[in-house]
Design a protein around this motif. Structure first.
Motif, PDB file in Angstrom:
ATOM      1  N   LEU A  18       0.813  -1.212   0.000  1.00  0.00           N
ATOM      2  CA  LEU A  18       0.000   0.000   0.000  1.00  0.00           C
ATOM      3  C   LEU A  18       0.849   1.265   0.000  1.00  0.00           C
ATOM      4  CD1 LEU A  18      -2.595  -1.022   2.703  1.00  0.00           C
ATOM      5  CD2 LEU A  18      -3.078  -0.623   0.302  1.00  0.00           C
ATOM      6  N   ILE A  37       2.346   2.339   2.502  1.00  0.00           N
ATOM      7  CA  ILE A  37       2.217   2.999   3.800  1.00  0.00           C
ATOM      8  C   ILE A  37       3.565   2.991   4.499  1.00  0.00           C
ATOM      9  CG2 ILE A  37       1.227   2.792   6.108  1.00  0.00           C
ATOM     10  CD1 ILE A  37      -1.288   1.711   4.920  1.00  0.00           C
ATOM     11  N   PHE A  83      -1.641   5.732  -5.200  1.00  0.00           N
ATOM     12  CA  PHE A  83      -2.702   5.830  -4.194  1.00  0.00           C
ATOM     13  C   PHE A  83      -4.095   5.620  -4.789  1.00  0.00           C
ATOM     14  CE2 PHE A  83      -0.131   8.634  -1.125  1.00  0.00           C
ATOM     15  CZ  PHE A  83       0.161   7.537  -0.330  1.00  0.00           C
ATOM     16  N   TYR A 120      -8.229  -0.766  -0.556  1.00  0.00           N
ATOM     17  CA  TYR A 120      -7.763  -1.538   0.590  1.00  0.00           C
ATOM     18  C   TYR A 120      -8.901  -1.755   1.585  1.00  0.00           C
ATOM     19  CZ  TYR A 120      -5.197  -2.535   4.926  1.00  0.00           C
ATOM     20  OH  TYR A 120      -4.753  -3.081   6.092  1.00  0.00           O
ATOM     21  N   TYR A 158     -16.367  11.001   1.293  1.00  0.00           N
ATOM     22  CA  TYR A 158     -15.090  11.539   1.784  1.00  0.00           C
ATOM     23  C   TYR A 158     -13.929  10.684   1.290  1.00  0.00           C
ATOM     24  CZ  TYR A 158     -11.392  12.585   5.237  1.00  0.00           C
ATOM     25  OH  TYR A 158     -10.210  12.907   5.850  1.00  0.00           O
ATOM     26  N   PHE A 159     -14.063   9.375   1.478  1.00  0.00           N
ATOM     27  CA  PHE A 159     -12.967   8.505   1.051  1.00  0.00           C
ATOM     28  C   PHE A 159     -12.837   8.468  -0.474  1.00  0.00           C
ATOM     29  CE2 PHE A 159     -13.327   6.984   5.424  1.00  0.00           C
ATOM     30  CZ  PHE A 159     -11.993   6.986   5.776  1.00  0.00           C
ATOM     31  N   LEU A 186     -10.848  11.412  -1.351  1.00  0.00           N
ATOM     32  CA  LEU A 186      -9.431  11.205  -1.073  1.00  0.00           C
ATOM     33  C   LEU A 186      -8.767  10.369  -2.157  1.00  0.00           C
ATOM     34  CD1 LEU A 186      -9.124  10.639   2.776  1.00  0.00           C
ATOM     35  CD2 LEU A 186      -8.504  12.628   1.422  1.00  0.00           C
ATOM     36  N   LYS A 187      -9.572   9.648  -2.929  1.00  0.00           N
ATOM     37  CA  LYS A 187      -9.020   8.910  -4.061  1.00  0.00           C
ATOM     38  C   LYS A 187      -9.122   9.735  -5.338  1.00  0.00           C
ATOM     39  CE  LYS A 187      -8.085   4.898  -2.020  1.00  0.00           C
ATOM     40  NZ  LYS A 187      -6.699   4.419  -1.869  1.00  0.00           N
ATOM     41  N   LYS A 214      -5.255  19.102  -3.231  1.00  0.00           N
ATOM     42  CA  LYS A 214      -6.697  18.860  -3.206  1.00  0.00           C
ATOM     43  C   LYS A 214      -7.056  17.945  -2.028  1.00  0.00           C
ATOM     44  CE  LYS A 214     -10.439  16.944  -5.995  1.00  0.00           C
ATOM     45  NZ  LYS A 214     -10.646  15.671  -5.319  1.00  0.00           N
ATOM     46  N   LYS A 215      -6.186  16.963  -1.786  1.00  0.00           N
ATOM     47  CA  LYS A 215      -6.460  16.031  -0.696  1.00  0.00           C
ATOM     48  C   LYS A 215      -6.375  16.733   0.646  1.00  0.00           C
ATOM     49  CE  LYS A 215      -5.338  11.871  -3.188  1.00  0.00           C
ATOM     50  NZ  LYS A 215      -4.591  10.620  -3.283  1.00  0.00           N
ATOM     51  N   GLU A 224      -9.544  18.427   1.064  1.00  0.00           N
ATOM     52  CA  GLU A 224     -10.642  17.504   1.393  1.00  0.00           C
ATOM     53  C   GLU A 224     -10.596  17.079   2.863  1.00  0.00           C
ATOM     54  OE1 GLU A 224     -13.191  16.551  -0.228  1.00  0.00           O
ATOM     55  OE2 GLU A 224     -12.747  17.268  -2.253  1.00  0.00           O
ATOM     56  N   ILE A 225      -9.370  16.812   3.341  1.00  0.00           N
ATOM     57  CA  ILE A 225      -9.231  16.375   4.733  1.00  0.00           C
ATOM     58  C   ILE A 225      -9.629  17.493   5.685  1.00  0.00           C
ATOM     59  CG2 ILE A 225      -7.594  15.634   6.505  1.00  0.00           C
ATOM     60  CD1 ILE A 225      -5.990  14.359   4.094  1.00  0.00           C
ATOM     61  N   GLU A 245      -5.263   3.554   8.430  1.00  0.00           N
ATOM     62  CA  GLU A 245      -4.589   2.834   7.351  1.00  0.00           C
ATOM     63  C   GLU A 245      -5.252   3.087   6.005  1.00  0.00           C
ATOM     64  OE1 GLU A 245      -3.659  -1.199   8.207  1.00  0.00           O
ATOM     65  OE2 GLU A 245      -3.067  -0.734  10.262  1.00  0.00           O
ATOM     66  N   ILE A 246      -6.592   3.203   6.041  1.00  0.00           N
ATOM     67  CA  ILE A 246      -7.263   3.539   4.781  1.00  0.00           C
ATOM     68  C   ILE A 246      -6.877   4.957   4.379  1.00  0.00           C
ATOM     69  CG2 ILE A 246      -9.461   3.694   3.576  1.00  0.00           C
ATOM     70  CD1 ILE A 246     -10.649   1.848   5.525  1.00  0.00           C
ATOM     71  N   LEU A 247      -6.825   5.848   5.391  1.00  0.00           N
ATOM     72  CA  LEU A 247      -6.492   7.241   5.093  1.00  0.00           C
ATOM     73  C   LEU A 247      -5.123   7.342   4.446  1.00  0.00           C
ATOM     74  CD1 LEU A 247      -7.876   8.978   8.302  1.00  0.00           C
ATOM     75  CD2 LEU A 247      -8.652   9.344   5.960  1.00  0.00           C
ATOM     76  N   ILE A 248      -4.111   6.704   5.079  1.00  0.00           N
ATOM     77  CA  ILE A 248      -2.778   6.884   4.512  1.00  0.00           C
ATOM     78  C   ILE A 248      -2.482   5.910   3.375  1.00  0.00           C
ATOM     79  CG2 ILE A 248      -1.692   8.062   6.454  1.00  0.00           C
ATOM     80  CD1 ILE A 248      -0.493   5.428   7.251  1.00  0.00           C
ATOM     81  N   SER A 249      -3.485   5.104   2.995  1.00  0.00           N
ATOM     82  CA  SER A 249      -3.304   4.437   1.701  1.00  0.00           C
ATOM     83  C   SER A 249      -3.983   5.271   0.607  1.00  0.00           C
ATOM     84  CB  SER A 249      -3.849   3.009   1.733  1.00  0.00           C
ATOM     85  OG  SER A 249      -5.241   3.015   1.901  1.00  0.00           O
ATOM     86  N   SER A 250      -4.500   6.433   1.002  1.00  0.00           N
ATOM     87  CA  SER A 250      -5.104   7.344   0.029  1.00  0.00           C
ATOM     88  C   SER A 250      -4.344   8.655  -0.078  1.00  0.00           C
ATOM     89  CB  SER A 250      -6.546   7.670   0.427  1.00  0.00           C
ATOM     90  OG  SER A 250      -7.272   6.504   0.698  1.00  0.00           O
ATOM     91  N   CYS A 251      -3.590   8.999   0.960  1.00  0.00           N
ATOM     92  CA  CYS A 251      -2.806  10.232   0.917  1.00  0.00           C
ATOM     93  C   CYS A 251      -1.581  10.039   1.795  1.00  0.00           C
ATOM     94  CB  CYS A 251      -3.646  11.401   1.426  1.00  0.00           C
ATOM     95  SG  CYS A 251      -4.090  11.227   3.156  1.00  0.00           S
ATOM     96  N   THR A 252      -0.633  10.950   1.709  1.00  0.00           N
ATOM     97  CA  THR A 252       0.573  10.798   2.526  1.00  0.00           C
ATOM     98  C   THR A 252       0.282  11.259   3.954  1.00  0.00           C
ATOM     99  OG1 THR A 252       1.342  13.024   2.093  1.00  0.00           O
ATOM    100  CG2 THR A 252       1.992  11.334   0.515  1.00  0.00           C
ATOM    101  N   GLU A 312       1.891  13.303   5.596  1.00  0.00           N
ATOM    102  CA  GLU A 312       2.080  14.757   5.657  1.00  0.00           C
ATOM    103  C   GLU A 312       0.805  15.482   5.230  1.00  0.00           C
ATOM    104  OE1 GLU A 312       4.287  12.677   4.267  1.00  0.00           O
ATOM    105  OE2 GLU A 312       5.967  12.882   5.676  1.00  0.00           O
ATOM    106  N   ARG A 349       4.102  10.029  11.296  1.00  0.00           N
ATOM    107  CA  ARG A 349       4.220   9.060  10.210  1.00  0.00           C
ATOM    108  C   ARG A 349       4.378   7.642  10.738  1.00  0.00           C
ATOM    109  NH1 ARG A 349       9.024  10.236   6.237  1.00  0.00           N
ATOM    110  NH2 ARG A 349       9.936   8.805   7.729  1.00  0.00           N
TER     111      ARG A 349
END
Lengths: 297, 414
Positions: free
Chosen positions: A48, A50, A70, A75, A94-95, A98-99, B2-3, B6-7, B229-236, B238, B392
């Motif tokens: 992923l 991560i 990403f 996942y 929201y998710f 983020l994609k 953009k992310k 969104e966050i 984990e879902i969040l940081i598999s969508s954005c960094t 940071e 991180r």
């Protein structure tokens, strides 16, 4: 194609994953199996992006995995949970955002998926008002709404009743025809056995065995018979070419030495006990899993 | 980018809708108003009415000049501060006089009385007997009055004209004028300045503690249900960090905006004096710097804890550090140049609160303002850098809280 080459991840002095290599092709389900603490989660996290591997390389369609990936990865983590106080549609959107999905497209996909998984009437409800199974469905939608090319599913069936398990299974199978790559991590060996075309079994951070299911079974040593009987099972154990037995009292799975033909065993035992049925079996994935992990430990 | 947007949008909208936030919008200003009105009330109420006090003077010579002096004290509204009664009784009834005077006090007919006893030629024993011992202003006035009368009498013995004495004793009141840069002159009102500083610090504290806790709690939630984990598999990480800080800051600004509207409304109706808004710009700068600094600290800390209890424990430690400036605010107000205050005005943890306090009380040199701002900006930069490194790794580790050594290795990791 997803290619993992010599993946190693160390934390301080602990080696979580050591020298792991595998490839997954389009339209295939790849089973990443192993007992708890085998290093599956670490492997998934490196896929992923991560966490960064200590060494080794992961590439997708010949490009190194990076932040650019990403938006094409989906996942579904093993532990589920969502923002309980938020609304179903808001969380999913929201998710999706983020994609990098645009709003109108994600709205359409949202309705499509809610409909497909049968929870459309919960659209504006708060997550906490949903049953556990329906919350799982929301989470499943989150992992697939952006139509990912690579889908990583960690225990996708846990928490679902048999009917919903079937819905999820059919959904996952439909992804195969769409050419997605799916990495499936699970402890449900029967699902893995029926769905995965390739399997990697790992323990203590290392590969124990890997390959296609038929190959695995062949390598594992297939001289197994199943026997239904009435009588004393010790009489089976006493035969000198019986290597192992899973005894269920009226039923047993018996492993024979490779050189022995199954009918020899049938002839020998039929004199001693009453045989109700007899069948030559291939080892189940469950058996391979248990035996291989025991061996490697 | 953009992310990040969104966050921050999500963080803002999710929190702004919570009942706790809506309550805090109303309760905090209500508390602050209570404190400031309470303060104003306390400091003015004691002068409002004329007090009846008595005198028992065994020497008989002090009563007349002392009562005159006491009755010459005036309240703000021009009325005399005291009405004086002679409670003397014939010499042989001296003890009775005290008993009956005590009774008068007890019955609340008089606020208190002065008991003068002379020993020998010039030795005086004075008591002020009243039902409560807390009234410093009364005691101080009585002390001054007796002093004045005694001095007058002694000088008179030496044959000095009492009129001269009157000139000498004519009361002088000092108007405090604060000189601002650019020659601006302004009548300063110590109380309002102190209060406006305290109000600002309280707002800062409440906002930081409130939003810090909110941040830590949401991080712990996301960690415990693996949403992180879902969040940081969508954005960094940071981007996630930046989004959270931005969203929270927007929330803070929104909160301030609402409070400012309430404040301006109240200033219009003069419940809060307009002079409280004198240094508003520079105060805002410290306010925002302080907010950012502490938010970054909370992020770093929030990412290493796993349970709600740990989170609470650790946020309460931080809150304690935050409250420190309030605890020393009295000494900072009365002695803004003291060493302690001087030191604390250069420590990032306390700069915002101390400077908010100081800036209202003394004329802080521009150099000091600039240097503290530079210190703040630098420490915000360092904290955010360290926090993002810790974040991180911290968000992915569960169980045992890392030690200092481990944290440092996280910060160093590339």
């Amino acid at each position: 194609m997803l290619a993992v080459r010599n993946l190693t991840k160390e934390y301080n002095d602990v080696v979580a994953v050591k020298n792991l290599s595998f490839t997954v092709n389009e339209g295939k389900i790849f089973g990443l199996l192993g007992p708890n603490g085998a290093g599956k989660t670490t492997t998934i996290r490196t896929l992923l992006n991560i966490i960064k591997p200590t060494s080794g390389e992961i590439s997708f369609n010949d490009r190194r995995i990076s932040r650019d990936f990403f938006n094409i990865i989906g996942y579904l983590p093993e532990d589920r949970g969502l923002y309980k106080k938020s609304r179903v549609d808001e969380v999913i959107l929201y998710f999706a955002a983020l994609k990098n999905m645009n709003r109108s497209k994600s709205q359409k996909q949202l309705d499509y998926w809610l409909e497909r998984l049968g929870i459309v009437h919960y659209k504006t409800k708060k997550i906490e008002e949903l049953s556990k199974g329906n919350q799982q469905k929301v989470q499943f939608i989150i992992s697939v709404i952006h139509n990912p090319k690579l889908l990583i599913l960690d225990e996708p069936f846990s928490g679902f009743d048999p009917i919903n398990q079937q819905i999820i299974r059919e959904t996952i199978l439909s992804f195969i025809s769409e050419g997605k790559l799916i990495v499936l991590s699970t402890h449900h060996m029967d699902f893995a056995e029926k769905m995965c075309s390739e399997i990697l079994l790992m323990n203590k951070g290392q590969e124990v065995c890997s390959g296609s299911l038929s190959q695995l079974k062949k390598n594992f040593g297939g001289n197994m018979v199943e026997i239904g009987f009435e009588g004393n099972s010790n009489l089976i154990k006493e035969l000198k070419y019986v290597k192992g037995i899973d005894d269920y009292n009226n039923y047993a799975e018996v492993q024979l030495e490779d050189s022995i033909e199954p009918y020899v065993f049938l002839r020998d035992i039929a004199d001693k006990i009453r045989v109700n049925h007899f069948r030559i079996i291939e080892p189940t994935l469950n058996k391979i899993f248990i035996d291989m992990i025991k061996q490697s430990a | 980018m953009k992310k990040v947007f969104e966050i921050s949008k999500w963080e803002f909208l999710e929190k702004v809708k919570t009942r706790a936030f809506i309550l805090s919008l109303i309760i905090t200003p209500a508390l602050v108003i209570m404190v400031s009105i309470g303060g104003t009330f306390l400091s003015t109420s004691e002068q409002e009415s004329t007090k009846a006090i008595g005198i028992i003077d065994s020497s008989m010579v002090y009563f007349y000049p002392l009562s005159q002096t006491l009755e010459s004290y005036k309240l703000d509204n021009g009325q005399p501060a005291y009405v004086v009664f002679n409670l003397n009784q014939p010499m042989e009834e001296y003890n009775n006089a005290i008993l009956s005077a005590d009774k008068e006090v007890y019955k609340n007919k008089i606020s208190g009385y002065i008991l003068l006893r002379r020993y020998g030629n010039d030795s005086l024993n004075i008591e002020y007997r009243s039902s409560n011992s807390g009234n410093f202003k009364d005691v101080q006035r009585i002390e001054n009055a007796v002093e004045e009368v005694r001095l007058k009498m002694q000088l008179q013995k030496l044959g000095i004209n009492p009129d001269l004495l009157n000139t000498y004793f004519s009361r002088i009141s000092i108007n405090q004028i604060t000189i601002k840069e650019g020659g601006q002159i302004q009548q300063s009102d110590f109380l309002t300045e102190f209060l406006s500083a305290i109000v600002f610090i309280m707002l800062l504290l409440m906002m930081i503690i409130y939003s810090g806790q909110m941040l830590v709690r949401s991080l712990v939630e996301e960690k415990s249900n693996k949403l992180i984990e879902i969040l940081i598999s969508s954005c960094t990480p940071e981007q996630l960090l930046a989004g959270k800080i931005l969203g929270l800051s927007a929330l803070g600004l929104f909160q301030m905006f609402i409070w400012a509207c309430i404040g301006i409304g109240l200033a219009g109706s003069s419940m809060i004096p307009a002079s409280a808004f004198n240094n508003i710009f520079i105060m805002l700068v410290y306010f925002i710097l302080g907010f950012l600094f502490y938010t970054a600290l909370f992020v770093g800390i929030g990412s290493i804890v796993t349970t709600e209890q740990e989170a609470q424990q650790i946020t309460s430690y931080l809150s304690l550090v935050l409250v420190l400036p309030i605890a020393i605010s009295a000494s900072a107000i009365f002695n803004p140049d003291s060493l302690l205050v001087e030191i604390l005005s250069f420590i990032p943890l306390t700069i915002p609160a101390i400077m908010l306090l100081k800036i209202n009380v003394v004329n802080v040199p521009t150099a000091e303002i600039l240097s503290t701002i530079i210190i703040m900006v630098a420490s915000i930069y360092i904290t955010i850098f360290a926090a993002s490194k810790i974040f991180r790794i911290g968000i992915l580790s569960y169980g045992k809280r890392p030690g200092i050594k481990e944290l440092i290795s996280w910060i160093k990791e590339k």
